[in-house]
Design a protein around this motif. Sequence first.
Motif, PDB file in Angstrom:
ATOM      1  N   VAL A  96      -6.072  60.734 -34.718  1.00 21.96           N
ATOM      2  CA  VAL A  96      -6.403  60.423 -33.323  1.00 21.96           C
ATOM      3  C   VAL A  96      -5.532  61.258 -32.391  1.00 21.96           C
ATOM      4  O   VAL A  96      -4.309  61.178 -32.424  1.00 21.96           O
ATOM      5  N   GLN A  97      -6.185  62.072 -31.568  1.00 17.90           N
ATOM      6  CA  GLN A  97      -5.459  62.908 -30.607  1.00 17.90           C
ATOM      7  C   GLN A  97      -5.197  62.152 -29.310  1.00 17.90           C
ATOM      8  O   GLN A  97      -4.130  62.269 -28.718  1.00 17.90           O
ATOM      9  N   TRP A  98      -6.178  61.398 -28.845  1.00 19.01           N
ATOM     10  CA  TRP A  98      -6.005  60.605 -27.638  1.00 19.01           C
ATOM     11  C   TRP A  98      -6.881  59.356 -27.712  1.00 19.01           C
ATOM     12  O   TRP A  98      -7.896  59.329 -28.413  1.00 19.01           O
ATOM     13  N   LEU A  99      -6.471  58.330 -26.987  1.00 19.95           N
ATOM     14  CA  LEU A  99      -7.201  57.067 -26.929  1.00 19.95           C
ATOM     15  C   LEU A  99      -7.143  56.552 -25.499  1.00 19.95           C
ATOM     16  O   LEU A  99      -6.076  56.465 -24.907  1.00 19.95           O
ATOM     17  N   VAL A 100      -8.304  56.240 -24.956  1.00 22.95           N
ATOM     18  CA  VAL A 100      -8.399  55.711 -23.597  1.00 22.95           C
ATOM     19  C   VAL A 100      -8.990  54.308 -23.673  1.00 22.95           C
ATOM     20  O   VAL A 100     -10.168  54.143 -23.999  1.00 22.95           O
ATOM     21  N   PRO A 101      -8.194  53.263 -23.404  1.00 21.23           N
ATOM     22  CA  PRO A 101      -8.722  51.891 -23.435  1.00 21.23           C
ATOM     23  C   PRO A 101      -9.548  51.589 -22.194  1.00 21.23           C
ATOM     24  O   PRO A 101      -9.331  52.168 -21.121  1.00 21.23           O
ATOM     25  N   ILE A 102     -10.487  50.674 -22.344  1.00 14.54           N
ATOM     26  CA  ILE A 102     -11.358  50.258 -21.242  1.00 14.54           C
ATOM     27  C   ILE A 102     -11.417  48.742 -21.224  1.00 14.54           C
ATOM     28  O   ILE A 102     -11.654  48.113 -22.259  1.00 14.54           O
ATOM     29  N   SER A 103     -11.198  48.156 -20.039  1.00 16.74           N
ATOM     30  CA  SER A 103     -11.257  46.707 -19.883  1.00 16.74           C
ATOM     31  C   SER A 103     -12.290  46.369 -18.816  1.00 16.74           C
ATOM     32  O   SER A 103     -12.210  46.837 -17.678  1.00 16.74           O
ATOM     33  N   LEU A 104     -13.302  45.593 -19.195  1.00 18.66           N
ATOM     34  CA  LEU A 104     -14.376  45.197 -18.285  1.00 18.66           C
ATOM     35  C   LEU A 104     -14.347  43.685 -18.074  1.00 18.66           C
ATOM     36  O   LEU A 104     -13.703  42.966 -18.828  1.00 18.66           O
ATOM     37  N   GLY A 105     -15.081  43.230 -17.087  1.00 13.20           N
ATOM     38  CA  GLY A 105     -15.161  41.796 -16.848  1.00 13.20           C
ATOM     39  C   GLY A 105     -15.112  41.424 -15.383  1.00 13.20           C
ATOM     40  O   GLY A 105     -15.592  40.365 -14.997  1.00 13.20           O
ATOM     41  N   ASP A 106     -14.545  42.299 -14.547  1.00 10.27           N
ATOM     42  CA  ASP A 106     -14.499  42.033 -13.108  1.00 10.27           C
ATOM     43  C   ASP A 106     -15.484  42.956 -12.392  1.00 10.27           C
ATOM     44  O   ASP A 106     -16.016  43.906 -12.982  1.00 10.27           O
ATOM     45  N   SER A 107     -15.703  42.671 -11.122  1.00 12.84           N
ATOM     46  CA  SER A 107     -16.660  43.458 -10.357  1.00 12.84           C
ATOM     47  C   SER A 107     -16.208  43.552  -8.909  1.00 12.84           C
ATOM     48  O   SER A 107     -15.272  42.865  -8.477  1.00 12.84           O
ATOM     49  N   HIS A 108     -16.913  44.418  -8.167  1.00 11.56           N
ATOM     50  CA  HIS A 108     -16.657  44.538  -6.723  1.00 11.56           C
ATOM     51  C   HIS A 108     -17.998  44.773  -6.033  1.00 11.56           C
ATOM     52  O   HIS A 108     -18.623  45.816  -6.205  1.00 11.56           O
ATOM     53  N   ARG A 109     -18.488  43.758  -5.354  1.00 12.82           N
ATOM     54  CA  ARG A 109     -19.741  43.820  -4.613  1.00 12.82           C
ATOM     55  C   ARG A 109     -20.884  44.311  -5.503  1.00 12.82           C
ATOM     56  O   ARG A 109     -21.698  45.135  -5.117  1.00 12.82           O
ATOM     57  N   GLY A 110     -20.914  43.787  -6.709  1.00 18.31           N
ATOM     58  CA  GLY A 110     -21.957  44.135  -7.655  1.00 18.31           C
ATOM     59  C   GLY A 110     -21.668  45.355  -8.494  1.00 18.31           C
ATOM     60  O   GLY A 110     -22.446  45.666  -9.405  1.00 18.31           O
ATOM     61  N   MET A 111     -20.575  46.081  -8.227  1.00  9.70           N
ATOM     62  CA  MET A 111     -20.202  47.266  -8.995  1.00  9.70           C
ATOM     63  C   MET A 111     -19.151  46.887 -10.034  1.00  9.70           C
ATOM     64  O   MET A 111     -18.257  46.083  -9.769  1.00  9.70           O
ATOM     65  N   ARG A 112     -19.248  47.496 -11.199  1.00  6.97           N
ATOM     66  CA  ARG A 112     -18.317  47.192 -12.276  1.00  6.97           C
ATOM     67  C   ARG A 112     -16.914  47.689 -11.963  1.00  6.97           C
ATOM     68  O   ARG A 112     -16.721  48.797 -11.432  1.00  6.97           O
ATOM     69  N   VAL A 113     -15.938  46.878 -12.298  1.00  3.51           N
ATOM     70  CA  VAL A 113     -14.543  47.287 -12.248  1.00  3.51           C
ATOM     71  C   VAL A 113     -14.121  47.669 -13.660  1.00  3.51           C
ATOM     72  O   VAL A 113     -14.323  46.901 -14.606  1.00  3.51           O
ATOM     73  N   VAL A 114     -13.569  48.854 -13.800  1.00  2.00           N
ATOM     74  CA  VAL A 114     -13.146  49.371 -15.107  1.00  2.00           C
ATOM     75  C   VAL A 114     -11.634  49.475 -15.102  1.00  2.00           C
ATOM     76  O   VAL A 114     -11.050  50.272 -14.353  1.00  2.00           O
ATOM     77  N   GLY A 115     -11.000  48.672 -15.939  1.00  2.00           N
ATOM     78  CA  GLY A 115      -9.560  48.794 -16.127  1.00  2.00           C
ATOM     79  C   GLY A 115      -9.283  49.814 -17.204  1.00  2.00           C
ATOM     80  O   GLY A 115      -9.862  49.756 -18.294  1.00  2.00           O
ATOM     81  N   THR A 116      -8.420  50.765 -16.922  1.00  2.00           N
ATOM     82  CA  THR A 116      -8.140  51.832 -17.877  1.00  2.00           C
ATOM     83  C   THR A 116      -6.772  52.424 -17.561  1.00  2.00           C
ATOM     84  O   THR A 116      -5.975  51.815 -16.839  1.00  2.00           O
ATOM     85  N   THR A 117      -6.508  53.581 -18.107  1.00  2.00           N
ATOM     86  CA  THR A 117      -5.260  54.292 -17.818  1.00  2.00           C
ATOM     87  C   THR A 117      -5.587  55.605 -17.119  1.00  2.00           C
ATOM     88  O   THR A 117      -6.746  56.024 -17.056  1.00  2.00           O
ATOM     89  N   ALA A 118      -4.561  56.269 -16.608  1.00  2.00           N
ATOM     90  CA  ALA A 118      -4.771  57.554 -15.933  1.00  2.00           C
ATOM     91  C   ALA A 118      -5.306  58.611 -16.884  1.00  2.00           C
ATOM     92  O   ALA A 118      -5.861  59.626 -16.439  1.00  2.00           O
ATOM     93  N   ASP A 119      -5.179  58.392 -18.201  1.00  2.00           N
ATOM     94  CA  ASP A 119      -5.734  59.343 -19.164  1.00  2.00           C
ATOM     95  C   ASP A 119      -7.248  59.418 -19.084  1.00  2.00           C
ATOM     96  O   ASP A 119      -7.856  60.389 -19.553  1.00  2.00           O
TER      97      ASP A 119
END
Length: 428
Positions: A96-119
């Motif tokens: 594995v050279q790089w890994l970018v985590p993604i966290s979903l579950g929240d929203s903003h005015r109907g748009m998905r909020v994506v929790g992640t890192t600067a990578d």
Amino acid sequence: MTPVLALSLRSIGNRRLSVALTVIAVALSVALLLGVERLRNDAREGFAQTISGTDLVVGARGGAVQLLLYSVFHIGNASNNVSWQSMQRLAALPQVQWLVPISLGDSHRGMRVVGTTADFFTHYRHGAGRALGFAQGRAFAAAPDGLFEAVVGAEVAARFGYRIGQRIVLSHGSLGGEGGPRFADHADKPFTIVGVLGRTGTPVDRSVLVGLEGIEAIHVDWHGGAPIPGLSIAPEHVRKFDLSPKSVTAALIGLDSRVAVFRVQRQINTMGPEPLSAILPGATLQELWSLVGVAERALLAVSALVVAVGLAGLVAVVVASLGERRRELAILRALGASPLQIFALLALESVLLSLAGIAGGLGLLYGAIALAAPWLSASYGLDLAAGWPSAGEWRLLGAVLGASLAASLVPAWRAYRYSLADGLTIRI
């Protein structure tokens, strides 16, 4: 130039108006057919490149299409999250050279909020390996400095008129669109917009991206998916807590070598103690396209019907002109033209009109691409190629020419059957 060809060109020149209208009709239908075919192929390629440069997408055990839908297209929800310990084990794999985590579950005015890192901004690719670009601002900083910083996609910024420095409030859950039902707002911990992404034509345009620690921060005074009654922790005090993520929804993984992708996939799928699924995004995108690609095939069928209508108009014009050309054809017979030459004359005229329509259709297609390609790329991330016709398009053009030749047999056969006496007889 052969006598039959010379006669065909002269005859076409004598009927300039009707011929021009017929050629325009054929050109428009050919341009529509080729335009749909090119749009269909380029849309399929763009769909397959919604995410590129990512070797594996990993999430909780489940179906490949479902994992792709919620992790890449942000459609639906995961059946389960993946623990942060599993993410660390994945990141520690030697391939594995790089890994970018993604966290979903929240929203903003109907748009998905994506929790992640600067990578995410470094490694996410779309289209032909294009990186994310910023129309304004920058990526959110690492915690604690960038704890409540957010980056919005191009469509989010355009729809709500967001600019750098504005504050936005995230909502718990992802039900409904703008103004739709929401479980609760995190109004006590607003985020500040520090960046606006350029348009990509991918689900990133409809996303609000924040740090994983920011997702944890807005839920420190929550328990079991609901706010703790009577407890409210101010944003300035949140930084004192351990904001390391406990779990995430999925992860994007890039490998040192794509040769090892199947071996790493099997390793992840059999890894314990937590059941995981690793999918190849490219292969799964093709599988997903096979499910939703019925519409593009229907569109191609409609454009083929338009071509058939154009060719029917061509036949109608040639047949209608036969009544006016009886005397002309009879004179040609009297001068020694054989019935076969009359047949060839009418067939050649129809083929020449079809060739002119095909050439005009190609010109219209390339003109439309030159005008619309920048707008389609900027608005929808769809790159239309203006190159030489592909093998499939050549086959379609050959089919159009063959159909026009077959259609020309009707007026040619009627002219073949005209006798010399019938042409010279004066009808009252």
